[in-house]
Write an enzyme that holds these catalytic residues in place. Structure first.
Site, PDB file in Angstrom:
ATOM      1  N   LYS A 255       4.077  35.912  30.261  1.00 41.70           N
ATOM      2  CA  LYS A 255       5.543  36.077  30.717  1.00 41.70           C
ATOM      3  C   LYS A 255       5.662  37.154  31.734  1.00 41.70           C
ATOM      4  O   LYS A 255       4.739  37.953  32.374  1.00 41.70           O
ATOM      5  CB  LYS A 255       5.982  36.720  29.462  1.00 41.70           C
ATOM      6  CG  LYS A 255       6.266  36.175  27.978  1.00 41.70           C
ATOM      7  CD  LYS A 255       6.908  36.895  26.976  1.00 41.70           C
ATOM      8  CE  LYS A 255       6.773  36.163  25.644  1.00 41.70           C
ATOM      9  NZ  LYS A 255       7.802  35.177  25.537  1.00 41.70           N
ATOM     10  N   ARG A 329       5.276  29.168  16.631  1.00 40.40           N
ATOM     11  CA  ARG A 329       5.136  27.747  16.073  1.00 40.40           C
ATOM     12  C   ARG A 329       4.033  27.474  15.628  1.00 40.40           C
ATOM     13  O   ARG A 329       3.739  26.558  14.511  1.00 40.40           O
ATOM     14  CB  ARG A 329       5.842  26.593  16.870  1.00 40.40           C
ATOM     15  CG  ARG A 329       5.026  26.216  17.939  1.00 40.40           C
ATOM     16  CD  ARG A 329       5.805  25.561  19.087  1.00 40.40           C
ATOM     17  NE  ARG A 329       6.910  26.192  19.705  1.00 40.40           N
ATOM     18  CZ  ARG A 329       7.645  25.899  20.680  1.00 40.40           C
ATOM     19  NH1 ARG A 329       7.658  24.593  20.988  1.00 40.40           N
ATOM     20  NH2 ARG A 329       8.540  26.731  21.183  1.00 40.40           N
TER      21      ARG A 329
END
Length: 477
Positions: A255, A329
């Site tokens: 990120k 996920r």
């Protein structure tokens, strides 16, 4: 921001208000007549507008606080007005503060106590200097017996504060194992069963996706299994699954550094699951629930999983990794599939701070809700508006499945497109639900953590505790 003197509040009810001592008068907008008998003057400069308050003095010099509840549209946020009121005035309170509760219905009384408790949240837990807490009695006058409401309100407010403390805790302390220890301590206090699966057990049982995500961290992953059984039955009514990424660097798909320090909050879904199981146990609800937290730290290391890798999962289905920052996920896929195969719950709900896409869709006003079960969707939406933890349903059309097709594995973890991100993530999770007919995914990325009038930086909101607990209460019979 001034340092807040925190209180330990003890709630009790009494049948009559002592007007010679300090007391609080809740009042709806333009309804001063309901409290006129207690006012020292006929026309105070106060109209009961939502989240306002005014101080007056009685004949003995006692403090009289007028607290505005606003209009009917504000009924879902009564805890907010009491939290704000207490935050700003409690430094003047003495050993007892009274509340005139005769005209408050059960929902309003409950929300009032929750709000008063929420005002005691200490975000400065890791500061070197702290003030000692002061004990105070909050006496609520009513001709009705409201003991059970007071207990539920206190437990609910305390739980919200506890999960906020978890989300706000720094990642060097809040490791996956720390979450496991928190759950074990909670289980002892609230009398439910907690099992924490660690590295070797995860390997043995096949939690391959959880292990892949945690491979780059010095802090090993865990899966936490909390079991509360309030009924004399083995049937599991509801399973909750929470994303527990204790820090998310993005992995090798790293990120940007801007706001990276806020990635300690990426276990907001796990915090809700941990808190709800504790609260349901304390309330002794007549229901059987399972809470599963799949927890890992998504770090960067020579052992980190890579874009292009194909990994296995608890379900046995293989996953092509397109982006290592789509890690939540992956751990949820293992948690959801485990819950379904191991416990066969009637309902299964997963919660996660999953995508920036849902924030771009709803901002900070609602969570994304994904399900093919309209009975669940309608009930969750109804509850969300009632407790002001709103959800909004997004589609789960088959059209979206094409974007998850992989040439080299059963499915890929990311579509690589700047569109439909929250839906894409939900469709990925659906792939691991064994076509369960009562599954729901809640993406709480925009509502779990954000700006607050009670902190200088972004902080946890406590979203989800009331939403999910009330859903469970609806199913407890």
């Amino acid at each position: 921001m001034a340092f807040l003197q925190l209180l330990i509040m003890i709630y009790e009810y009494k049948k009559q208000l002592d007007t010679t001592k300090d007391f609080i008068l809740p009042c709806k907008k333009d309804d001063l007549k309901s409290i006129q008998q207690f006012l020292p003057i006929a026309k105070p400069d106060f109209d009961g507008s939502f989240s306002t308050h005014q101080l007056m003095y009685g004949e003995t010099g006692n403090r009289i606080y007028l607290v505005g509840l606003g209009e009917e549209k504000n009924a879902s946020q009564i805890e907010n007005t009491f939290r704000k009121f207490a935050f700003e005035t409690q430094k003047y309170w003495e050993d007892e503060i009274q509340v005139f509760g005769e005209f408050l219905n059960e929902d309003a009384l409950l929300k009032m106590v929750v709000g008063l408790e929420m005002s005691q949240y200490n975000i400065g837990e890791f500061k070197s200097t702290k003030e000692e807490k002061k004990e105070i009695t909050v006496s609520i006058s009513s001709t009705k017996n409201i003991d059970e409401i007071l207990v539920e309100g206190k437990y609910t407010g305390e739980t919200i504060n506890k999960i906020k403390a978890l989300v706000d805790a720094p990642p060097n302390i809040k490791t996956p194992e720390y979450l496991g220890d928190w759950a074990k301590k909670s289980a002892k206090e609230a009398a439910y069963k907690c099992t924490v699966l660690k590295q070797k057990q995860l390997e043995k049982q096949g939690f391959e996706a959880v292990l892949a995500v945690g491979r780059g961290s010095v802090n090993p992953p865990v899966v936490i299994i909390n079991e509360y059984k309030g009924k004399d039955s083995e049937k599991i009514d509801i399973a909750l699954v929470g994303k527990g990424i204790t820090f998310d660097s993005g992995g090798l798909s790293i990120k940007p550094s801007t706001n990276l320090h806020y990635m300690k909050s990426d276990m907001g879904g796990a915090a809700v699951v941990l808190g709800v199981v504790e609260l349901v146990a304390k309330l002794a609800l007549n229901i059987n629930i399972i809470g599963i937290v799949a927890s890992a730290e998504n770090a960067v290391d020579g052992n980190s999983y890579r874009p292009g890798d194909v990994i296995n999962s608890y379900s046995g289905k293989t996953i092509e990794i397109i982006d290592t920052d789509a890690e939540g996920r992956l751990v949820l896929a293992d948690g959801i599939n485990y819950a379904i195969k191991k416990y066969h719950p009637e309902y299964i709900i997963d919660l996660a701070t999953l995508t920036g896409s849902v924030v771009r869709t709803f901002g900070y006003a609602a969570a994304g809700m994904f399900t093919n079960n309209q009975e669940m969707a309608a009930k969750m939406s109804e509850i969300g508006f009632k407790v002001h933890e709103r959800v909004w349903q997004l589609p789960m059309f088959e059209d979206y499945e094409d974007d998850l097709q992989s040439d080299v594995a059963d499915i890929k973890n990311f579509n690589g497109k700047p569109i439909e991100g929250a839906i894409n993530a939900a469709k990925f999770l659906e792939f691991f639900t064994e076509k369960h007919e009562k599954w729901m995914h809640l993406d709480i990325a925009g509502v779990s953590f954000g700006a607050s009038p009670y902190a200088k930086m972004k902080s946890a909101t406590g979203y989800g505790i009331q939403l999910i607990t009330n859903f469970i209460k609806e199913k407890a019979v």
